[in-house]
Scaffold this active site. Structure first.
Site, short mmCIF file in Angstrom:
data_model
loop_
_atom_site.label_atom_id
_atom_site.label_comp_id
_atom_site.label_asym_id
_atom_site.label_seq_id
_atom_site.Cartn_x
_atom_site.Cartn_y
_atom_site.Cartn_z
N ASP A 82 0.86 -1.18 0.00
CA ASP A 82 0.00 0.00 0.00
C ASP A 82 0.91 1.24 0.00
O ASP A 82 2.13 1.12 0.05
CB ASP A 82 -0.97 -0.04 1.19
N SER A 83 0.31 2.42 -0.06
CA SER A 83 1.12 3.63 -0.21
C SER A 83 1.61 4.15 1.12
O SER A 83 2.43 5.06 1.17
CB SER A 83 0.27 4.72 -0.86
N GLY A 85 -0.37 5.74 2.96
CA GLY A 85 -1.33 6.81 3.25
C GLY A 85 -2.36 6.42 4.30
O GLY A 85 -2.59 7.14 5.26
N GLN A 184 -10.64 7.77 -4.70
CA GLN A 184 -11.21 8.18 -3.42
C GLN A 184 -12.52 8.93 -3.70
O GLN A 184 -13.07 8.82 -4.79
CB GLN A 184 -10.20 9.04 -2.64
N GLY A 211 -10.66 3.96 0.64
CA GLY A 211 -11.67 4.60 1.47
C GLY A 211 -12.90 3.76 1.70
O GLY A 211 -13.95 4.27 2.09
N ASP A 261 -8.00 -7.40 -0.17
CA ASP A 261 -7.12 -7.78 0.93
C ASP A 261 -7.83 -7.43 2.21
O ASP A 261 -8.66 -6.52 2.22
CB ASP A 261 -5.81 -6.98 0.89
N CYS A 299 -13.51 -28.49 5.18
CA CYS A 299 -12.23 -27.83 4.92
C CYS A 299 -11.10 -28.86 4.92
O CYS A 299 -11.06 -29.74 5.78
CB CYS A 299 -11.97 -26.76 5.97
N CYS A 301 -7.85 -28.12 5.24
CA CYS A 301 -6.59 -27.57 5.77
C CYS A 301 -6.03 -28.49 6.86
O CYS A 301 -6.73 -29.33 7.42
CB CYS A 301 -6.79 -26.15 6.29
N CYS A 304 -8.00 -28.53 10.15
CA CYS A 304 -9.26 -29.27 10.13
C CYS A 304 -9.03 -30.77 9.92
O CYS A 304 -9.84 -31.59 10.39
CB CYS A 304 -10.19 -28.71 9.07
N HIS A 330 -6.28 -21.99 9.15
CA HIS A 330 -7.63 -22.31 8.71
C HIS A 330 -8.33 -21.10 8.09
O HIS A 330 -8.93 -21.19 7.02
CB HIS A 330 -8.49 -22.87 9.84
ZN LIG Z 1 -9.67 -25.68 7.95
#
Ligand SMILES: [Zn+2]
Length: 366
Positions: A82-83, A85, A184, A211, A261, A299, A301, A304, A330
């Site tokens: 990111d900047s 800012g 913005q 924003g 993000d 899931c 992962c 899990c 997870h």
């Molecule tokens: Zn999981």
């Protein structure tokens, strides 16, 4: 009919199928996960690092000296920064905005610093980021139309300066680094449209929507994305900064967003809030005390596949480091799974059906 699109984003550190969710590595680390976990186990193609935090510590000169952020943190894939800012403008009382840029005091030791549109490009180039953000002002919510307009027009002037500086630096650089300006205009559709139209001249590599997620109602955030959807060039990626909750990801994608993000999957994991395919789990609750089931039966992962809710709750209540490691793994996986579902639905031309399904599922989950 939605505006959802699937694509591929090419960077010097690999190609990234979009829509994509980028885990947040504020200090050059996604808290609780090693780069190996992220790349090999979770399949993350790009992550976000925060310019402000890495600027105040350990500093761009040190990171450049040690080979750039990819080498410093041993991360072979994409990095977006990111900047700075957004963080600087969160330091209310500690900063002063001028036409030239923003002066601020470090939250670590009070030292005075300045960011200009040119200097934040240089800082991000010192990191070696694949995708840089132009310096912007992110006004707090709510803000009046007059100030939002004044601030947005300054952000456009800063974006022009950043783009000019970036193109000079790229002319002499052997490596490629993209620069996105940031739309913005607070919660005013007319200002959002004016901003997007003004930024079109830059013919940028992509466009960020800033924003959002600063305390405004969710419907309003989505409306702001809609306001500029038809203005921003269709052939360039659009990045909605700082969003969102699991149920919101498909909504942003439906409005033409390609990149997102958010700190939520990692931060909430550490706080005991886990996102599952069946809704949210607050792991400290007594009902999970002797629950032998995995956190999320759907899931795949490591967490899990290997551990019970009872064990995760025990680790959480004991304040064990392993809890944060397993929980973050997870939650990040859950976000990535949602993005895979989204992309599959777009590619197989059934996104409207998918959107209806997830809307009714999230309404049921409350
Ligand atoms: Zn999981």
């Amino acid at each position: 009919m939605t505006r959802a699109r699937a694509g591929v984003l090419h960077t010097p550190h690999g190609s990234i199928p979009t829509p994509v969710f980028m885990p947040v590595g504020t200090q050059g680390t996604v808290k609780g996960l090693s780069p190996r976990d992220l790349a090999e186990d979770l399949g993350v193609r790009i992550l976000l690092a925060n310019t402000y935090h890495l600027y105040v510590r350990p500093g761009p000169d040190l990171i450049r000296q040690l080979g750039g952020l990819h080498q410093f943190m041993s991360w072979p894939r994409g990095i977006l920064t990111d900047s700075g800012g957004y963080q600087v403008f969160s330091l209310s009382g500690l900063r002063k905005i001028t036409e030239d840029g923003v002066q601020f005091r470090s939250h670590l030791n009070g030292d005075l610093h300045a960011f200009t549109p040119e200097s934040t490009v240089d800082v991000q180039l010192a990191f070696g980021s694949d995708i840089l953000m132009a310096l912007d002002e992110c006004p707090e919510y709510p803000v009046g139309h007059a100030y939002a307009g004044e601030s947005m027009r300054r952000t456009v002037r800063w974006a022009r300066r950043a783009a000019q500086h970036h193109s000079q630096r790229m002319a002499e650089s052997p490596t490629r680094h993209a620069l996105f300006p940031i739309v913005q205009g607070s919660t005013f559709p007319d200002l959002r449209r004016e901003c997007a139209a003004a930024l079109l001249d830059l013919d940028a590599d992509g466009y960020a929507l800033g924003g959002l997620s600063v305390g405004e109602p969710r419907a309003l955030s989505l409306e702001m994305v809609e306001a500029t959807e038809g203005i921003l060039p269709r052939g360039r990626p659009r990045y909605a900064m700082g969003v969102g909750m699991p149920a919101e990801l498909p909504e942003y994608v439906a409005r033409g967003v390609d990149m997102m993000d958010c700190v939520l999957p990692s931060r909430n994991a550490r706080n005991g809030c886990l996102f599952t395919s069946q809704g949210r789990v607050t792991i400290k609750q007594a009902r999970y005390r002797d629950d032998p089931r995995p956190l999320d039966e759907n899931c795949g992962c490591y967490t899990c596949r290997s551990f019970s809710r009872a064990y995760l709750r025990h680790l959480f209540l004991s304040g064990e480091i392993l809890y944060a490691v397993l929980a973050t793994r997870h939650n990040v996986r859950r976000y990535l799974d949602i993005m895979r579902e989204i992309r599959d639905a777009i590619v197989s031309v059934r996104y409207p059906e998918y959107l209806n399904f997830v809307r009714s599922a999230s309404a049921d989950a409350g």
